[in-house]
Design an enzyme around this catalytic site. Structure first.
Site, PDB file in Angstrom:
ATOM      1  N   SER A 116     -18.857 -36.046   4.636  1.00  0.00           N
ATOM      2  CA  SER A 116     -18.370 -36.371   5.930  1.00  0.00           C
ATOM      3  C   SER A 116     -17.382 -35.542   6.493  1.00  0.00           C
ATOM      4  CB  SER A 116     -16.556 -37.333   5.305  1.00  0.00           C
ATOM      5  OG  SER A 116     -17.010 -38.681   5.062  1.00  0.00           O
ATOM      6  N   PHE A 180     -23.155 -53.331  -1.376  1.00  0.00           N
ATOM      7  CA  PHE A 180     -24.069 -51.756  -0.616  1.00  0.00           C
ATOM      8  C   PHE A 180     -23.554 -51.096  -1.578  1.00  0.00           C
ATOM      9  CE2 PHE A 180     -23.271 -48.526   1.886  1.00  0.00           C
ATOM     10  CZ  PHE A 180     -24.478 -48.124   2.281  1.00  0.00           C
ATOM     11  N   ALA A 181     -22.372 -50.647  -1.697  1.00  0.00           N
ATOM     12  CA  ALA A 181     -21.335 -50.010  -1.673  1.00  0.00           C
ATOM     13  C   ALA A 181     -21.851 -49.952  -3.907  1.00  0.00           C
ATOM     14  CB  ALA A 181     -20.100 -50.018  -2.781  1.00  0.00           C
ATOM     15  N   TYR A 221      -8.736 -45.053   7.369  1.00  0.00           N
ATOM     16  CA  TYR A 221     -10.475 -44.582   6.989  1.00  0.00           C
ATOM     17  C   TYR A 221     -11.188 -45.162   7.042  1.00  0.00           C
ATOM     18  CZ  TYR A 221     -13.748 -40.068   5.970  1.00  0.00           C
ATOM     19  OH  TYR A 221     -14.139 -39.646   5.984  1.00  0.00           O
ATOM     20  N   SER A 222     -12.398 -45.148   8.007  1.00  0.00           N
ATOM     21  CA  SER A 222     -13.618 -45.941   8.281  1.00  0.00           C
ATOM     22  C   SER A 222     -14.602 -45.057   8.575  1.00  0.00           C
ATOM     23  CB  SER A 222     -13.746 -46.973   8.899  1.00  0.00           C
ATOM     24  OG  SER A 222     -14.492 -48.158   9.947  1.00  0.00           O
ATOM     25  N   ASN A 223     -15.974 -44.939   8.137  1.00  0.00           N
ATOM     26  CA  ASN A 223     -16.945 -44.608   8.361  1.00  0.00           C
ATOM     27  C   ASN A 223     -17.654 -45.211   9.391  1.00  0.00           C
ATOM     28  OD1 ASN A 223     -16.952 -42.718   6.325  1.00  0.00           O
ATOM     29  ND2 ASN A 223     -18.141 -43.950   4.295  1.00  0.00           N
ATOM     30  N   THR A 364     -12.585 -32.721   4.372  1.00  0.00           N
ATOM     31  CA  THR A 364     -13.191 -32.931   3.146  1.00  0.00           C
ATOM     32  C   THR A 364     -13.955 -34.016   3.073  1.00  0.00           C
ATOM     33  OG1 THR A 364     -11.344 -34.880   2.150  1.00  0.00           O
ATOM     34  CG2 THR A 364     -11.563 -31.883   1.687  1.00  0.00           C
ATOM     35  N   GLY A 365     -15.518 -34.260   1.727  1.00  0.00           N
ATOM     36  CA  GLY A 365     -16.604 -34.781   1.731  1.00  0.00           C
ATOM     37  C   GLY A 365     -17.184 -35.510   0.636  1.00  0.00           C
TER      38      GLY A 365
END
Length: 413
Positions: A116, A180-181, A221-223, A364-365
């Site tokens: 991220s 999906f996860a 938070y949302s990708n 962070t990622g």
């Protein structure tokens, strides 16, 4: 106890070889068992090492040196590397191993999946386009991607580009879809690590759920937001987000060790083995080698590969106003409260005030087998980038300890 070896050197500018890793053909179950045994066997005995420019005496980094050891000894993770830059020069340190089977140490030359942290690069590109008058941060998503964000209460006509960047769009996070996860980062990952996902299909996953709030009302938070940012960059420029990032950021800053892999699952050398428990929380969960993976499951939300040195160079340039004009830089670092107490979201970045009262900004990622962070002071005078080649970091206290040690350790004595 981890042994310590001091290596005080001038920083080298030579670039490492950029060849690809090779796929293992051992059965997945056998590999997982072997990895678990190997990781367990070395956690208490991995090495620690460091290197510094002459201005960085060994005594200045006792706190972070211990914090890196704690990542391995207390956090039970395979290895960690960190690089610090401030007014005195550069220091790097590591603990544990890049590869637990060969006992190869972590080094600052290691490439890793920045995940991220990619978002900060894309936010910078979008802000540059706004400065150039190509688009406006108050444009609607509908203007650039007509008809895409619709259904179940989602409406791209009401979502502004600024709200994508600071996670106030209200759009659901596609990567929280249970199936999906399971495939992308859960127990089914070994059988799906080479799957290819299209951004429009991932956005469609998010749109199966209603928004969590009206646009602009609350941050979460949302990708999904950054998949859309990548698509908007491509629509506005006629070129891929990777191409625009390379042209606008990587080339000018000479970030030669940073790349976008596209659909290629391999990593450039040198790189650590990425050890993953695939989000399984049991202490004895099997460990999987997740080094090879098709990062289209994150795409514009997190597919970049980099090094500690390149990320520090980028973040220093960003905070010192070398990539954006004054107004755009202020906009990027103007924050709103995040859903996690104490954290705030800017445009692509995050900020938090540490226990000693120092406020740091960065990102962070997390990708399978990799947890990274780039953190610094707002004035660009002090940066820290770290990477852990294991992803079972619990409540984030493991890596927060590294940040606290660097920015608060000296003040606490």
């Amino acid at each position: 106890m981890i042994s310590v070896t001091d290596r005080r050197t001038r920083t080298a500018g030579s670039a490492p070889a950029r060849s690809a890793s090779h796929r293992s053909h051992r059965p997945a179950a056998t590999r997982a068992t072997a990895l678990a045994l190997a990781v367990t066997a070395v956690l208490a005995t991995g090495p620690a090492a460091e290197a510094a420019t002459p201005q960085h005496g060994a005594g200045r980094h006792q706190a972070i040196r211990q914090a890196l050891r704690d990542v391995v000894e207390k956090g039970g993770l395979p290895g960690v590397v960190a690089e610090i830059r401030d007014g005195r020069g550069r220091w790097s340190g590591s603990a544990g191993y890049a590869d637990t089977s060969t006992h190869r140490e972590r080094t600052r030359a290691d490439h890793f999946r920045a995940a991220s942290i990619t978002k900060v690069f894309l936010a910078t590109v979008l802000l540059q386009l706004a400065e150039e008058g190509v688009l406006d941060l108050d444009d609607s998503v509908e203007k650039w991607l007509p008809g895409l964000v619709r259904g179940n209460g989602n409406d791209g006509r009401a979502v502004r580009l600024r709200q994508l960047l600071n996670h106030t769009s209200g759009l659901a996070n596609y990567s929280e879809d249970a199936e999906f996860a399971r495939r992308s980062s859960g127990p089914a990952f070994p059988g799906h690590r080479y799957d290819t996902y299209r951004p429009t299909d991932l956005v469609a996953l998010a749109l199966k759920r209603p928004p969590h709030s009206a646009p602009g009302k609350a941050a979460r938070y949302s990708n999904t937001n950054y998949l859309l940012v990548g698509m908007i960059i491509e629509k506005a420029t006629g070129r891929s987000y990777a191409h625009e990032t390379e042209r606008r950021i990587l080339a000018p800053l000479r970030l030669r060790e940073t790349s976008f892999p596209g659909l290629d699952p391999r990593m450039p050398l040198p790189h650590p083995t990425a050890y993953s428990r695939l989000r399984q929380k049991q202490p004895d969960a099997p460990v999987v080698d997740a080094t090879e993976q098709n990062m289209s499951w994150l795409g514009a939300a997190g597919d970049m590969i980099s090094t500690t040195g390149d990320l520090n160079t980028f973040f220093r340039a960003l905070t010192k106003g070398q990539l954006l004009g004054p107004a755009a830089t202020r906009a990027m670092f103007t924050t709103v409260p995040a859903e996690v107490a104490g954290y705030r979201y800017g445009l692509g970045i995050e900020s938090v005030t540490l226990s000693c009262g120092v406020t740091v900004v960065g990102k962070t990622g997390r990708a399978n087998g990799s947890v990274s962070g780039v953190v610094g002071t707002r004035d660009g005078g002090h940066q820290l980038t770290f990477n852990i080649n294991g992803d079972w970091t619990g409540d984030a206290a493991t890596y927060v300890g590294v940040v606290e040690a660097e920015f608060c350790g000296a003040r606490k004595g």
